[in-house]
Scaffold this motif. Sequence first.
Motif, PDB file in Angstrom:
ATOM      1  N   THR A  62       8.467  -4.985   8.867  1.00 42.65           N
ATOM      2  CA  THR A  62       7.809  -4.148   7.877  1.00 42.65           C
ATOM      3  C   THR A  62       6.308  -4.403   7.894  1.00 42.65           C
ATOM      4  OG1 THR A  62       7.748  -3.578   5.516  1.00 42.65           O
ATOM      5  CG2 THR A  62       8.109  -5.878   6.067  1.00 42.65           C
ATOM      6  N   ASN A  63       5.556  -3.480   7.382  1.00 40.98           N
ATOM      7  CA  ASN A  63       4.115  -3.643   7.206  1.00 40.98           C
ATOM      8  C   ASN A  63       3.720  -2.934   5.918  1.00 40.98           C
ATOM      9  OD1 ASN A  63       4.449  -0.929   8.364  1.00 40.98           O
ATOM     10  ND2 ASN A  63       2.201  -0.905   8.401  1.00 40.98           N
ATOM     11  N   ILE A  64       2.470  -3.079   5.515  1.00 38.96           N
ATOM     12  CA  ILE A  64       1.959  -2.373   4.335  1.00 38.96           C
ATOM     13  C   ILE A  64       0.638  -1.721   4.708  1.00 38.96           C
ATOM     14  CG2 ILE A  64       1.243  -2.544   1.930  1.00 38.96           C
ATOM     15  CD1 ILE A  64       2.848  -5.082   1.668  1.00 38.96           C
ATOM     16  N   ALA A  65       0.557  -0.409   4.503  1.00 43.54           N
ATOM     17  CA  ALA A  65      -0.705   0.300   4.707  1.00 43.54           C
ATOM     18  C   ALA A  65      -1.560   0.092   3.464  1.00 43.54           C
ATOM     19  CB  ALA A  65      -0.454   1.783   4.953  1.00 43.54           C
ATOM     20  N   TYR A  66      -2.653  -0.661   3.610  1.00 42.39           N
ATOM     21  CA  TYR A  66      -3.502  -1.006   2.473  1.00 42.39           C
ATOM     22  C   TYR A  66      -4.532   0.072   2.162  1.00 42.39           C
ATOM     23  CZ  TYR A  66      -2.079  -5.827   1.466  1.00 42.39           C
ATOM     24  OH  TYR A  66      -1.405  -6.938   1.053  1.00 42.39           O
ATOM     25  N   TRP A  67      -5.019   0.740   3.190  1.00 42.92           N
ATOM     26  CA  TRP A  67      -6.111   1.694   2.959  1.00 42.92           C
ATOM     27  C   TRP A  67      -6.194   2.656   4.130  1.00 42.92           C
ATOM     28  CZ3 TRP A  67     -10.657   2.091   5.990  1.00 42.92           C
ATOM     29  CH2 TRP A  67     -11.640   2.947   5.483  1.00 42.92           C
ATOM     30  N   LEU A  68      -6.541   3.897   3.850  1.00 46.17           N
ATOM     31  CA  LEU A  68      -6.735   4.924   4.874  1.00 46.17           C
ATOM     32  C   LEU A  68      -8.011   5.680   4.556  1.00 46.17           C
ATOM     33  CD1 LEU A  68      -5.679   6.635   7.302  1.00 46.17           C
ATOM     34  CD2 LEU A  68      -4.524   8.080   5.606  1.00 46.17           C
ATOM     35  N   HIS A  69      -8.888   5.779   5.539  1.00 44.07           N
ATOM     36  CA  HIS A  69     -10.132   6.527   5.347  1.00 44.07           C
ATOM     37  C   HIS A  69      -9.808   7.998   5.120  1.00 44.07           C
ATOM     38  CE1 HIS A  69     -14.101   8.277   6.140  1.00 44.07           C
ATOM     39  NE2 HIS A  69     -14.603   7.065   5.936  1.00 44.07           N
ATOM     40  N   PRO A  70     -10.463   8.628   4.156  1.00 41.99           N
ATOM     41  CA  PRO A  70     -10.091  10.013   3.817  1.00 41.99           C
ATOM     42  C   PRO A  70     -10.322  11.024   4.933  1.00 41.99           C
ATOM     43  CG  PRO A  70     -12.091   9.339   2.657  1.00 41.99           C
ATOM     44  CD  PRO A  70     -11.530   8.109   3.291  1.00 41.99           C
ATOM     45  N   THR A  71     -11.187  10.725   5.894  1.00 37.47           N
ATOM     46  CA  THR A  71     -11.473  11.725   6.935  1.00 37.47           C
ATOM     47  C   THR A  71     -11.318  11.193   8.355  1.00 37.47           C
ATOM     48  OG1 THR A  71     -13.840  11.166   6.822  1.00 37.47           O
ATOM     49  CG2 THR A  71     -13.058  12.995   5.443  1.00 37.47           C
TER      50      THR A  71
ATOM     51  N   GLY B 155       1.120  -9.132  10.476  1.00 39.81           N
ATOM     52  CA  GLY B 155       0.916 -10.464  11.015  1.00 39.81           C
ATOM     53  C   GLY B 155       0.664 -10.428  12.513  1.00 39.81           C
ATOM     54  N   ASN B 156       0.170 -11.545  13.031  1.00 39.02           N
ATOM     55  CA  ASN B 156       0.018 -11.712  14.472  1.00 39.02           C
ATOM     56  C   ASN B 156       1.407 -11.908  15.066  1.00 39.02           C
ATOM     57  OD1 ASN B 156      -0.375 -12.999  17.098  1.00 39.02           O
ATOM     58  ND2 ASN B 156      -2.522 -13.195  16.501  1.00 39.02           N
ATOM     59  N   VAL B 157       1.875 -10.915  15.796  1.00 35.19           N
ATOM     60  CA  VAL B 157       3.250 -10.924  16.302  1.00 35.19           C
ATOM     61  C   VAL B 157       3.525 -12.174  17.119  1.00 35.19           C
ATOM     62  CG1 VAL B 157       4.918  -9.695  17.720  1.00 35.19           C
ATOM     63  CG2 VAL B 157       3.317  -8.407  16.309  1.00 35.19           C
ATOM     64  N   ALA B 158       2.563 -12.574  17.952  1.00 36.14           N
ATOM     65  CA  ALA B 158       2.751 -13.757  18.790  1.00 36.14           C
ATOM     66  C   ALA B 158       2.924 -15.004  17.937  1.00 36.14           C
ATOM     67  CB  ALA B 158       1.569 -13.912  19.743  1.00 36.14           C
ATOM     68  N   THR B 159       2.115 -15.128  16.910  1.00 30.08           N
ATOM     69  CA  THR B 159       2.182 -16.314  16.048  1.00 30.08           C
ATOM     70  C   THR B 159       3.481 -16.342  15.264  1.00 30.08           C
ATOM     71  OG1 THR B 159      -0.226 -16.288  15.851  1.00 30.08           O
ATOM     72  CG2 THR B 159       0.996 -17.582  14.246  1.00 30.08           C
ATOM     73  N   TRP B 160       3.884 -15.201  14.693  1.00 29.58           N
ATOM     74  CA  TRP B 160       5.108 -15.182  13.891  1.00 29.58           C
ATOM     75  C   TRP B 160       6.341 -15.462  14.751  1.00 29.58           C
ATOM     76  CZ3 TRP B 160       5.664 -12.109   8.846  1.00 29.58           C
ATOM     77  CH2 TRP B 160       4.491 -12.182   8.104  1.00 29.58           C
ATOM     78  N   ALA B 161       6.380 -14.884  15.944  1.00 29.89           N
ATOM     79  CA  ALA B 161       7.513 -15.158  16.842  1.00 29.89           C
ATOM     80  C   ALA B 161       7.533 -16.625  17.236  1.00 29.89           C
ATOM     81  CB  ALA B 161       7.421 -14.264  18.078  1.00 29.89           C
ATOM     82  N   SER B 162       6.362 -17.189  17.517  1.00 27.74           N
ATOM     83  CA  SER B 162       6.279 -18.597  17.899  1.00 27.74           C
ATOM     84  C   SER B 162       6.673 -19.502  16.735  1.00 27.74           C
ATOM     85  CB  SER B 162       4.860 -18.931  18.366  1.00 27.74           C
ATOM     86  OG  SER B 162       4.473 -18.100  19.438  1.00 27.74           O
ATOM     87  N   ALA B 163       6.298 -19.119  15.520  1.00 24.02           N
ATOM     88  CA  ALA B 163       6.668 -19.911  14.344  1.00 24.02           C
ATOM     89  C   ALA B 163       8.180 -19.933  14.155  1.00 24.02           C
ATOM     90  CB  ALA B 163       5.981 -19.345  13.108  1.00 24.02           C
ATOM     91  N   ASN B 164       8.830 -18.791  14.360  1.00 23.50           N
ATOM     92  CA  ASN B 164      10.292 -18.756  14.273  1.00 23.50           C
ATOM     93  C   ASN B 164      10.926 -19.627  15.353  1.00 23.50           C
ATOM     94  OD1 ASN B 164      10.277 -16.960  12.096  1.00 23.50           O
ATOM     95  ND2 ASN B 164      10.254 -15.168  13.426  1.00 23.50           N
ATOM     96  N   ALA B 165      10.371 -19.549  16.562  1.00 28.68           N
ATOM     97  CA  ALA B 165      10.896 -20.368  17.656  1.00 28.68           C
ATOM     98  C   ALA B 165      10.688 -21.850  17.369  1.00 28.68           C
ATOM     99  CB  ALA B 165      10.216 -19.978  18.970  1.00 28.68           C
ATOM    100  N   ALA B 166       9.518 -22.211  16.841  1.00 26.31           N
ATOM    101  CA  ALA B 166       9.240 -23.613  16.522  1.00 26.31           C
ATOM    102  C   ALA B 166      10.193 -24.132  15.454  1.00 26.31           C
ATOM    103  CB  ALA B 166       7.793 -23.758  16.057  1.00 26.31           C
ATOM    104  N   ALA B 167      10.470 -23.305  14.437  1.00 21.89           N
ATOM    105  CA  ALA B 167      11.411 -23.725  13.396  1.00 21.89           C
ATOM    106  C   ALA B 167      12.799 -23.940  13.971  1.00 21.89           C
ATOM    107  CB  ALA B 167      11.446 -22.680  12.286  1.00 21.89           C
ATOM    108  N   LEU B 168      13.223 -23.050  14.882  1.00 18.98           N
ATOM    109  CA  LEU B 168      14.538 -23.190  15.498  1.00 18.98           C
ATOM    110  C   LEU B 168      14.604 -24.434  16.379  1.00 18.98           C
ATOM    111  CD1 LEU B 168      17.315 -21.889  15.856  1.00 18.98           C
ATOM    112  CD2 LEU B 168      16.389 -20.579  17.787  1.00 18.98           C
ATOM    113  N   VAL B 169      13.561 -24.670  17.167  1.00 19.11           N
ATOM    114  CA  VAL B 169      13.522 -25.857  18.029  1.00 19.11           C
ATOM    115  C   VAL B 169      13.527 -27.120  17.180  1.00 19.11           C
ATOM    116  CG1 VAL B 169      12.079 -27.152  19.650  1.00 19.11           C
ATOM    117  CG2 VAL B 169      12.406 -24.690  19.959  1.00 19.11           C
ATOM    118  N   TYR B 170      12.760 -27.109  16.093  1.00 17.45           N
ATOM    119  CA  TYR B 170      12.724 -28.294  15.222  1.00 17.45           C
ATOM    120  C   TYR B 170      14.105 -28.579  14.639  1.00 17.45           C
ATOM    121  CZ  TYR B 170      11.488 -31.527  11.522  1.00 17.45           C
ATOM    122  OH  TYR B 170      11.440 -32.638  10.723  1.00 17.45           O
ATOM    123  N   LEU B 171      14.792 -27.548  14.195  1.00 20.53           N
ATOM    124  CA  LEU B 171      16.118 -27.731  13.605  1.00 20.53           C
ATOM    125  C   LEU B 171      17.105 -28.265  14.639  1.00 20.53           C
ATOM    126  CD1 LEU B 171      17.995 -27.353  11.178  1.00 20.53           C
ATOM    127  CD2 LEU B 171      18.380 -25.003  11.945  1.00 20.53           C
TER     128      LEU B 171
END
Length: 726
Positions: free
Chosen positions: A556-565, A574-590
């Motif tokens: 999911t994402n949230i559109a915060y603002w759109l220029h009128p013209t 989020g940074n897709v690479a960072t979020w995917a890596s964070a999930n992988a790190a949590a899994l590896v840690y567990l």
Amino acid sequence: MLGFLKEPVVVTAKINVSLVALTVMGLMSRLWGLCYPRAVVFDEVYYGQFVSLYMKRIFFVDDSGPPFGHMLLALGGYLGGFDGNFLWNRIGAEYSMNVPVWSLRLLPALAGALCVPLAYQILVELHFSHCAALGAALLILLENSLITQSRFMLLESILIFFILLAVLSYLKFYNLQKDSAFSGSWWFWLLLTGVACSCAVGVKYMGLFTYMLLLTTAGLHFWHMIGDQNLSNVYLLCHFLARGLALIIIPMGLYLSFFYVHLALLYRSGPHDQIMTSAFQASLEGGLARITQGQPLEVAYGSQITLRNVLGKPMQCWLHSHTNTYPIRYENGRGSSHQQQVTCYPFKDVNNWWIVKDPGMQQLVVSNPPRPVRHGHIVQLVHGITTRYLNTHDVAAPLSPHSQEVSCYIDYNISMPAQNLWRVEIVNRESDTDVWKTILSEVRFVHVNTSAVLKASGLSSLPEWGYRQLEVVGEKLSKGYHQSMVWNVEEHRYGKSQEQKEREVELHSPTQMDISKNLSFMAKFTELQWKILTLKNEDTEHKYSSSALDWITMDTNIAYWLHPTSGAQIHLLGNVATWASANAAALVYLCLSLWYLLRRRRKIYDIPEDAWQLWISAGGICGGGWAVNYLPFFLMEKTLFLYHYLPAVTFQILLIPVVLQHLSDHLCRSVLLKSMFSALVVAWFSWVYFVYCTFSPVTYGQPTLALAELRALRWKDTWNILIRKQ
């Protein structure tokens, strides 16, 4: 004596260049182009209203949390000279020239920027390498979602700053424990831990999760101290008291101070104070205070009063009657008493006035001296305009057939005698001889004949014959306490006119006597805190609302603002690479933790004991921080958004360098493996930087992208990248 002047005075200082550089980069990433866009962005439309109310000193209640975060945003407006005059009614509305946009967004941006060096220092205090700490800081620096959230007048970046500050302060305190206990620096970091925790909770109640985590960690650390036979009982007691003072007493006091300042600033009546009790409203300047100023304090026989229902749900209302009677038969065929209607009316009206009468006397005026009504006294309540007596009997109420009908008695000369005696019970009395007081006393009216309690049923409005007013009933066999059964006198005067026409004129006249009814701070705090915790706006489905499961994979994402013209836009992504890596790190840690535990159970130790302790402590802070800030959302019945996940994902990001260093130190045993692993880390970090650059146009809102470029950013079908139709 002046020999020291013969030598130059030299001051030396150690400067961590990496830390300074990270701080500068954090400031640049969050402060660059801070005034852009000069328009209302997403929840600025929500928080901006409260900033304006602060500027105008108008009281408000926000059920989303305590006031400290709102006050910080208002501080930015105050420093920028904001006068509060702006209509916060639409996302995308252009700010007028009197709105200091840069100043209003400054504090959240500074808080977001300082999270970068905080991440670095947390990893250092966890005893990880400089490279690991640098990696953690850079990941926070290049996290698109954290950048977006910190560049606007929102609270999440301030919350995350205080959370990380609390964690860092506790780690510094703990690391000083062995060699510098009770030193100045030891006390400083311990006290700062409590202050930061209180500030985090004061910004949003989500800060309570990290506060509980640190309290649990402190408890475990103290439990280990108790097992140390070398420490005396007095020494342990001093440690216990120091922790109790710094981590419990001071945070509680600071939390109270937030409300004290909040209430001191907001002393004027406004639209939000209607949900508060009459006593609270009367303490505010204007509004009810204008009406109640000069009222008698003690209710006496002959007093003319209005009675407000304490519950205030589904709306505030006053005990009311009018000349119309209940229909002989309701729509469902049930019969009524055909007596005069009694309702709860949500507006001030002359028909809300009642006279407190002594059943043993005929007069409807206050004697001289007045005879006050006390707890347990029997009274009759006479409707001021129609002079009919408040009555209830064994007839079913119109909407609540299991409760008694409440009416004003009309003598139809049939076998239905009046039952109009009521016993006054002061719920918040201090003794059984308490006097019934205006505004301050909360009372129940118990019917003498049937023991039914006068109650606003809280059901839907009466039909057309009842003018859509709210139902009032006699609740049978009610021993429990509920606010719908409790009333307080809001307006009050001493009646002087015995004749009905003169009395009707008197009911419209102002009162003369002066009496102070100021509430104590603790009474105001208790009421306001209870309202914040219990007042819930109706949760409606939002276009960008999401479930907690959507956050992990960022579906999911949230559109915060759109220029009128132009099509320029800002998204919370989020940074897709960072979020995917964070999930992988949590899994590896567990997985690694479970593997190590099983092996250690078999007396097989794959890593040294100090490495194991480091692994566990880092996981407790980083992994535990993620868990306590994420898992509770599965139990919450509220509208959720992606930004609720940001505190949790911040902790999860800190886990990435922890896992990477552990893999490098303990699983890559040869020089070749270490070199290959380092090359992979460099390649991975390049990927993180590439994703940051790719999505920076929708993080900062500039430069404007072409339609093809916007379509290329829709990496997932569930992302709502806004594309204008040509």
